[in-house]
Design a protein around this motif. Structure first.
Motif: not given
Length: 127
Positions: A42-49, A59-60, A62-67, A78-82
Motif C-alpha cells: 500500500n505504501e508503494l501504491v501511495l508513492k505511485e499515486l 482504475y480500481k 473490483i472482482g474481474p472488472v476495472l472501475v 489507500v491512506r485509510k488502508r495504511i
C-alpha cells in the motif's frame, strides 16, 4: 508418592498451556507478516499515486472488472488502508508482547516444577 503425581500433573498442565501459547505466538507472527507485506504494498501504491497528475485516470480492480476512480478518492482510500494496517500491526505487537510475557512466566513455572520433581525423586531415592 501422591505429591509427586500431583506435581507431575501440574507440570503437564503447564506444558500444555505453554504449547498453546507458542502456537498463538506463531499465529500472531504469521498474521503480522501478512499485514507487513500489505503495508509495504500500500505504501508503494501511495508513492505511485503521488507521481500522477491530477487529471490522470486511475482504475480500481473490483472482482474481474476495472472501475474508474477519482485520484483523490483513490489516494484517500489507500491512506485509510495504511492507517488501518498500521493500527493492526500496533495491536498485534501489543498482543505479542503480552503473549511472550505469559510464555516466560510459564517457562519459569515449569522449571520450578521440574526442580520440585527432581527434589521429590531424590528424596525418595534416599528413603
Amino acid at each position: 508418592m501422591a505429591a509427586l503425581k500431583e506435581v507431575q500433573r501440574d507440570l503437564e498442565n503447564k506444558s500444555n498451556d505453554l504449547n498453546k501459547l507458542q502456537k498463538d505466538i506463531a499465529k500472531n507472527h504469521q498474521v503480522r507478516k501478512k499485514y507487513t507485506i500489505q503495508l509495504g504494498e500500500n505504501e508503494l501504491v501511495l508513492k505511485e499515486l503521488d507521481l500522477l497528475n491530477e487529471d490522470a485516470n486511475v482504475y480500481k480492480l473490483i472482482g474481474p472488472v476495472l472501475v474508474k476512480q477519482d485520484l483523490a478518492e483513490a489516494n484517500a482510500n489507500v491512506r485509510k488502508r495504511i492507517d488501518y494496517i498500521s493500527a493492526e500491526l500496533k495491536r498485534l505487537d501489543s498482543t505479542l508482547q503480552h503473549l511472550e510475557e505469559k510464555q516466560n512466566s510459564r517457562k519459569e513455572a515449569i522449571l520450578e516444577l521440574q526442580q520440585r520433581i527432581h527434589a521429590l525423586q531424590a528424596g525418595k531415592g534416599k528413603a
